[in-house]
Design a protein around this motif. Structure first.
Motif, PDB file in Angstrom:
ATOM      1  N   VAL A 132       0.862  -1.181   0.000  1.00 22.63           N
ATOM      2  CA  VAL A 132       0.000   0.000   0.000  1.00 22.63           C
ATOM      3  C   VAL A 132       0.897   1.229   0.000  1.00 22.63           C
ATOM      4  CG1 VAL A 132      -1.816   1.283   1.188  1.00 22.63           C
ATOM      5  CG2 VAL A 132      -1.798  -1.227   1.278  1.00 22.63           C
ATOM      6  N   GLY A 133       0.818   2.009  -1.059  1.00 25.90           N
ATOM      7  CA  GLY A 133       1.622   3.218  -1.158  1.00 25.90           C
ATOM      8  C   GLY A 133       0.750   4.451  -1.163  1.00 25.90           C
ATOM      9  N   THR A 144       1.294   4.670 -10.462  1.00 22.89           N
ATOM     10  CA  THR A 144       2.128   3.786  -9.652  1.00 22.89           C
ATOM     11  C   THR A 144       1.766   2.321  -9.882  1.00 22.89           C
ATOM     12  OG1 THR A 144       2.365   5.511  -7.975  1.00 22.89           O
ATOM     13  CG2 THR A 144       2.818   3.249  -7.280  1.00 22.89           C
ATOM     14  N   CYS A 145       0.479   2.023  -9.865  1.00 22.80           N
ATOM     15  CA  CYS A 145       0.040   0.645 -10.100  1.00 22.80           C
ATOM     16  C   CYS A 145       0.415   0.178 -11.505  1.00 22.80           C
ATOM     17  CB  CYS A 145      -1.466   0.534  -9.895  1.00 22.80           C
ATOM     18  SG  CYS A 145      -1.999   0.738  -8.186  1.00 22.80           S
ATOM     19  N   LEU A 146       0.207   1.037 -12.485  1.00 20.31           N
ATOM     20  CA  LEU A 146       0.503   0.644 -13.864  1.00 20.31           C
ATOM     21  C   LEU A 146       2.000   0.604 -14.123  1.00 20.31           C
ATOM     22  CD1 LEU A 146      -2.389   2.563 -15.637  1.00 20.31           C
ATOM     23  CD2 LEU A 146      -2.163   0.087 -15.328  1.00 20.31           C
ATOM     24  N   ALA A 282      -8.083  -8.898  -8.862  1.00 18.93           N
ATOM     25  CA  ALA A 282      -7.176  -8.118  -9.709  1.00 18.93           C
ATOM     26  C   ALA A 282      -5.756  -8.156  -9.158  1.00 18.93           C
ATOM     27  CB  ALA A 282      -7.683  -6.673  -9.810  1.00 18.93           C
ATOM     28  N   ASP A 283      -4.835  -7.504  -9.883  1.00 20.31           N
ATOM     29  CA  ASP A 283      -3.432  -7.426  -9.476  1.00 20.31           C
ATOM     30  C   ASP A 283      -3.085  -6.104  -8.814  1.00 20.31           C
ATOM     31  OD1 ASP A 283      -2.249  -9.969 -10.737  1.00 20.31           O
ATOM     32  OD2 ASP A 283      -3.345  -9.050 -12.399  1.00 20.31           O
ATOM     33  N   ILE A 303      -2.343   0.259  -4.512  1.00 16.35           N
ATOM     34  CA  ILE A 303      -2.305  -1.056  -3.890  1.00 16.35           C
ATOM     35  C   ILE A 303      -1.889  -2.079  -4.942  1.00 16.35           C
ATOM     36  CG2 ILE A 303      -3.639  -2.803  -2.645  1.00 16.35           C
ATOM     37  CD1 ILE A 303      -5.603  -0.527  -1.869  1.00 16.35           C
ATOM     38  N   VAL A 304      -0.867  -2.878  -4.629  1.00 20.96           N
ATOM     39  CA  VAL A 304      -0.358  -3.882  -5.560  1.00 20.96           C
ATOM     40  C   VAL A 304      -0.326  -5.231  -4.851  1.00 20.96           C
ATOM     41  CG1 VAL A 304       1.614  -4.609  -6.972  1.00 20.96           C
ATOM     42  CG2 VAL A 304       0.984  -2.185  -6.851  1.00 20.96           C
TER      43      VAL A 304
END
Length: 455
Positions: A132-133, A144-146, A282-283, A303-304
């Protein structure tokens, strides 16, 4: 030290005056940008001014150019107000002045951010060990996620992005819905993915990606693939059918990202979580806590699922930096930053699980009430299914719709912002503020009825 105390006292006094006057002031600014430039522009003075006087001068000069966003009748864009605990905590964050990239450098603020992230994952039903950023907003949360997605899907082909860069890298198939938010395209552009490389999938009348269209779009797809889905279309509030779409994307080995700037929080409500069924598969997921959670700007959340994917994309070097395994600067693009996750911790701690549920359900209930009230006005049509927190309306003609929008802003009782949907002018009402009451809804509906009658 005395200057600091006096300046803080002045700021507290002026902030309190502003907040206490929200119910009576026009929601839209009473001054234009040019008016504000007249007040603030000019050469830098040779001599300084007492800090407390500067605060007073700023507050007085800015007042007519301020928007009553923290009040209960700002329904423009998708902007929440600020929960009391989050506001006070944000003042502490500025006073503490902690550079919150490292858990060893600033352990107190990073611990609060880590806990806030854990609480969010629990509330949203997402993997408990995801990274979690905290970033500046929904735009950078998507970026950030992509960014993690780009590195990960290339790594699956054997391409080391950190070592070899993008030149000659395998082409990434980037798939989006026709009604995705513009921040997705912008994030793709930041990542070196151009418009010509984007595959757009048809959506339905509410903006939901069509599963059969995704199946067609992914036929014969080979190589690195990213599919972007959506929790909460910005006009209608509609949610993609994750349960139907996710298996299609998975069959082709896609990284699936969910843009849930305001809609991700539906997963926390037992009465609304059906909207997000399948989303947890999801991712990565992006949201913006200043919207539904009602914390101050800026507080996006990236979130990743696998923290290793975040680290691969964002961990940096520097022999003078202090590392401790998994730090904020390992999972976001920033090194130096304020402790923006602390207000989120404060809001969640103040609300608790039941308070979060009441907040989300209350936003939805207010949206339904607003839609019912607007639909009762002769000449006004609500044109979306009010499944969540968005209400979209129009009159019989585009000209009348735009004229009503301008009249609402001039009147000042409330703020709704204009848009276009399927080629026609609309007005959007986003129910995002904890401060909105049923009385605010009634007052807004009455004002719009009066304006429509005058037209």
């Amino acid at each position: 030290m005395n200057d600091r105390a006096k300046a803080l006292d002045a700021a507290h006094r002026r902030a309190t005056e502003f907040l206490q006057g929200l119910d009576d002031r026009p929601v839209w600014p009473r001054a234009s940008f040019d008016d504000m430039m007249t007040r603030f522009d000019g050469p830098l003075p040779d001599e300084g001014v007492d800090p407390a006087d500067v605060v007073d001068q700023i507050a007085l000069a800015a007042d007519p150019g301020l928007v009553a966003i923290p009040g209960g009748r700002f329904f423009g864009f998708v902007i929440g107000a600020t929960h009391p605990a989050a506001l006070a905590a944000d003042w502490l964050v500025s006073a503490w002045d902690q550079n919150s990239g490292s858990s060893r450098l600033t352990p107190a603020t990073v611990a609060m951010e880590r806990t806030a992230g854990t609480w969010m994952l629990d509330l949203l039903g997402l993997p408990p060990d995801a990274s979690v950023g905290f970033v500046t907003g929904g735009q950078i949360a998507n970026f950030t996620c992509l960014g993690a997605a780009r590195a990960a899907v290339l790594a699956r082909t054997g391409w080391d992005l950190a070592e070899r860069g993008m030149r000659c890298a395998p082409a990434i198939r980037f798939v989006v819905g026709a009604d995705r938010h513009g921040s997705i395209d912008r994030a793709a552009r930041y990542l070196g993915i151009g418009r010509a490389e984007v595959t757009v999938v048809e959506s339905d009348d509410q903006g939901r990606m069509r599963p059969e269209a995704l199946t067609t779009a992914l036929a014969d797809t080979d190589g690195p693939l990213i599919v972007c889905l959506q929790a909460g279309e910005v006009h209608t509030g509609a949610f993609d059918d994750f349960a139907a779409l996710m298996p299609i994307a998975r069959d082709h080995g896609a990284w699936v990202h969910v843009d849930g700037a305001f809609g991700l929080w539906a997963a926390a409500s037992p009465s609304l979580q059906h909207l997000t069924s399948g989303m947890a598969e999801a991712d990565s997921w992006a949201t913006d806590a200043h919207k539904t959670l009602n914390v101050p700007y800026d507080c996006g959340v990236a979130i990743v699922r696998d923290p290793a994917d975040s680290i691969a994309a964002f961990r940096t070097g520097g022999d003078y930096l202090i590392y401790s395994g998994l730090d904020p600067w390992d999972v976001t693009p920033e090194l130096s930053r304020r402790a923006r996750g602390v207000p989120a911790f404060a809001a969640l701690r103040s609300l608790g699980r039941t308070g979060v549920i009441r907040l989300i359900d209350g936003l939805h209930a207010n949206a339904v009430a607003m839609a019912q009230g607007l639909a009762s006005i002769t000449g006004v049509r609500v044109i979306n299914d009010v499944d969540y927190t968005q209400v979209m309306l129009r009159m019989d003609s585009d000209d009348d719709t735009r004229a009503l929008g301008e009249a609402i802003l001039r009147d000042g009782t409330a703020v709704m912002t204009g848009a276009e949907w399927r080629g026609h002018a609309t007005l959007r009402c986003s129910m995002s503020s904890w401060a909105t009451t049923p009385a605010d809804v009634d007052r807004t509906v009455a004002a719009i009825a009066r304006l429509v009658a005058s037209m």
